[in-house]
Design a protein around this motif. Sequence first.
Motif, short mmCIF file in Angstrom:
data_model
loop_
_atom_site.label_atom_id
_atom_site.label_comp_id
_atom_site.label_asym_id
_atom_site.label_seq_id
_atom_site.Cartn_x
_atom_site.Cartn_y
_atom_site.Cartn_z
N ARG A 147 0.89 1.58 8.68
CA ARG A 147 0.32 3.25 8.17
C ARG A 147 -0.76 2.75 8.56
NH1 ARG A 147 3.44 5.14 3.24
NH2 ARG A 147 5.83 5.75 3.92
N LEU A 301 -1.17 16.09 4.39
CA LEU A 301 -0.19 14.50 4.23
C LEU A 301 0.47 15.42 3.68
CD1 LEU A 301 0.19 11.84 4.67
CD2 LEU A 301 -0.93 11.39 2.83
N LEU A 338 0.08 10.39 -7.78
CA LEU A 338 -0.07 10.57 -6.55
C LEU A 338 -1.85 9.63 -6.05
CD1 LEU A 338 0.45 12.88 -4.35
CD2 LEU A 338 1.75 11.30 -4.84
N HIS A 356 -8.25 7.38 -3.56
CA HIS A 356 -7.41 6.79 -3.62
C HIS A 356 -6.18 7.19 -3.61
CE1 HIS A 356 -4.82 4.46 -6.81
NE2 HIS A 356 -5.68 4.00 -7.10
N ALA A 357 -5.55 8.58 -3.04
CA ALA A 357 -4.25 8.48 -3.38
C ALA A 357 -3.76 8.12 -1.38
CB ALA A 357 -4.02 9.56 -3.41
N LYS A 359 -5.40 6.19 0.42
CA LYS A 359 -5.15 4.27 0.63
C LYS A 359 -3.87 3.89 0.06
CE LYS A 359 -10.10 2.89 0.25
NZ LYS A 359 -11.32 2.01 -0.28
N ALA A 360 -3.83 4.62 -0.96
CA ALA A 360 -1.98 4.18 -0.91
C ALA A 360 -1.29 4.43 -0.16
CB ALA A 360 -2.06 4.71 -2.37
N TRP A 361 -1.39 5.46 0.63
CA TRP A 361 -0.46 6.06 1.59
C TRP A 361 -0.66 5.59 2.57
CZ3 TRP A 361 3.92 8.64 2.89
CH2 TRP A 361 3.91 9.27 4.30
N LEU A 363 -2.27 2.05 2.98
CA LEU A 363 -1.52 0.77 2.69
C LEU A 363 -0.55 0.34 2.32
CD1 LEU A 363 -5.59 0.02 1.16
CD2 LEU A 363 -4.76 -0.68 2.81
N TYR A 364 0.53 0.97 2.77
CA TYR A 364 1.58 0.79 2.09
C TYR A 364 2.31 -0.49 2.94
CZ TYR A 364 6.80 0.55 3.48
OH TYR A 364 7.68 -0.15 3.32
N SER A 365 2.56 -1.09 3.01
CA SER A 365 3.19 -2.72 3.19
C SER A 365 4.65 -3.27 3.02
CB SER A 365 2.19 -4.03 2.37
OG SER A 365 2.17 -4.91 2.51
#
Lengths: 396, 206
Positions: A147, A301, A338, A356-357, A359-361, A363-365
């Motif tokens: 992403r 988003l 989130l 933060h939310a 980036k969490a979206w 940086l999904y791996s």
Amino acid sequence: MKRLRLERWSGQLFTARSTPASIRPCCLRQQQAALPPRIRFSSSAAALSDDLILEDGEELEEEFSSSSSDTKYPSPPLEAAFNSSKLAALHARLNLSQKLPLHTMARTLVDPSADSNADFNNAALSNLGGSIMSYHVSEWLLCTYPRLPMTVLFAAAYAYSGPKTLQMVGKEWGVETAAAPGGEVDPGYLQFSKLKPGQGLQTQVGSIRPDSKSYYRRGMSSRVVYDDEFGDTVPKQAENDLPLPTEHAYASFVKAVVGSVYLHSGSAAAKTFVTNHILSRYLQIASLFQFREPVRELSRLCAREGFEYPVARIVSETGRRSRHPVFVVGIFSGADKLGEGAGPSLGEARTRACVHALKAWYLYSPGSNVRVPSEMEVAGAKEWEPVHIDIGEVIH
Amino acid sequence: MDARLVRRPVIDLLSGRGQCLISLNASSQRHQSSFRRTKQHLNIKPDSSFLISNDSPKQDHIIFNPPSASPSVLHTPLKFLPKEDKRRQLLAVTAGKLNPTPSRLPPPVSRKPKIPHHHLSDADIAEIQRLKRDEPEKWNNLRLSRKFNCSSMFISICLSQCGYDDTVTREAEKARLAGMMDSWGPRRRKAHEDKLRRMEIALRDE
């Protein structure tokens, strides 16, 4: 299918060639428009006999008449590679296969700015190796972080295989630069024309983009189409003979080593080499992000993905109406949290929580050991499971 | 083992590095401190996970009680996982056990009442523009937004095409703000610059 005869790509050192200069193996980015015709022997004058390598026949008599030929050539002759302890040590240090001969190793160390002859410099090898390296880096990045926004993807590719990193890699391998290129130099040194002190860098003349004016805006989508793997413009005509920065010389050397590993040991060895030397480096991808309007982007988003509208809620706080308050704000979509951020004001804490939310979206791996497409090249590979492909970054 | 675990915080504070901590705290002031008083003062109640209860295992076990830290961005929330991800099922199983859904959510940051959206007709918008054209001094954005119960942002969008030239008003407002900032002293100016810098840092998440 047409079979590619790879052994021919670097084998011109062994065979007598009578090909005209126009069909020399030149790379796309380093087209040499009008090279002055030159005669080269791959061996010294003592061994001049049938196994003579010549390309053009105009200055042949002068070359024959001269005796010691070492200093005539812009780069070291072939047999110097076998007498260089530096080169052998580099070959052994990199744990390269015996299939990769020492004179190919020596050729990777000769930059086009030192020897403009495409048969004796590393232009073709570095173009091949650069493509292989950027392929492995980009497939790994795309499969591991599906992403990532395009800007972050460019920055991450630059951090892994950009010239600055490759200079570090080359220096860690113990390669030093020659003070000036020449035929008498030990072939274990990196040879290129250095920039003079105080001399400015060459400004790029043109690019291969169809823009008629240089000040036209370059959007991210057009960079994918027209520009290189880092999102930088590709110069229209590279002039190889000009002096160049040290980092570019090191970068083309490291790429040339990858290309020669590919040619002599195969694609699996090249992939292992790239994985060991380039992809094994640790990069903090989370630090490459820079947002402009995170609150709005997060709400777009959530609307796009069908989540509930994100609401900022105060998780905890201390010292309100004091000099140093701390607020911990969480972003909630429905009952799910989130992201979370702390700051000295509610606005800043909310911004941090939104960043933060997001980036969490992004940086999904799927996992660090996710399969990449090049793993299907080995025989007996398991059936390919499609990797996650994201629909793209948030447009707000 | 368990008994030693219960006493561990106190022992840590009183031995080695702990001594240094106490002396740093009480470097400038002299208290009526004694070993007994210090020990009593530092004898804080340990975390509940360190205490032995009837539920705690009888054999040797590991107590997992990490210090609180800001969450990592690499831990993707359950809602952000794609549908085909295998972790979605695994997390859905353990989510009810590990972090049960709270009955009450924390209070929201902004308690401002929500202004209604999309409730004005074309006639209303024409009326807004007419009012602004006729009496531009009287009907500013705030007053118009109160009259029509909408946001002032929406009013400014409506008025951008009404034919009223607001450059003079804009310049005057900009000059007023600049004059206000000129009257600031060094401390307020520095605080303002620091605030702007902190917001830039927050956008980079550093």
